[in-house]
Design a protein around this motif. Sequence first.
Motif: not given
Length: 180
Positions: A61-70, A89-93, A119-124, A170-171
């Motif tokens: 799920v991604n939310i975009n608010i003007i200049l930020a994306s989370l 799990k994953m998180g992005e900004v 990918f599994v060990d470091h995931g960035w 960055g994810t």
Amino acid sequence: MYIILALSIGGCVTPGHKTTSQKRQSILTMKNEVLSDLYRVKPDVRSQIARAPGYAVFSNVNINIILASLGGGYGVVKNNLTGKQTYMKMGEVGLGFGAGVKDFRVVFVFHNANTMKRFVDHGWAFGAQADAAAKASDKGAALGGEITVDNITIYQLTESGLALQATVKGTKYWKDTSLN
């Protein structure tokens, strides 16, 4: 601050079941549904995944608010060589112009075992994204696509949402310690 918020969202976005077994099953069901949807749109991906050392499927799920994306989500990496499944799990900004909310699925096809292990060990994962989505249930259209980067082919399918965005993101993907 945005990185902490994104990782918090990623930590909270999980299947809504109570037991560990039910959470795993929910993720596997999501994986199977996403693969079925992808195979319907691109039938040749089935053989690509079968030949690959492994693949991953994530719900985001991604939310975009003007200049930020989370964003945040969960998924599983399947090692075709060993049969092992690693729940993640994953998180992005991100920064850029955008507005809206988008619920989407991502499939990663790993073309070599070392890339999958990394990918599994470091995931960035870092990257830029520009897309438009307007979809509710089976109505609307979603422009996503396919890209190959660093021995990984990535497919994106939009479930629902309304978003217009152009961001640099960055994810972070990480192992879900409660499910592995």
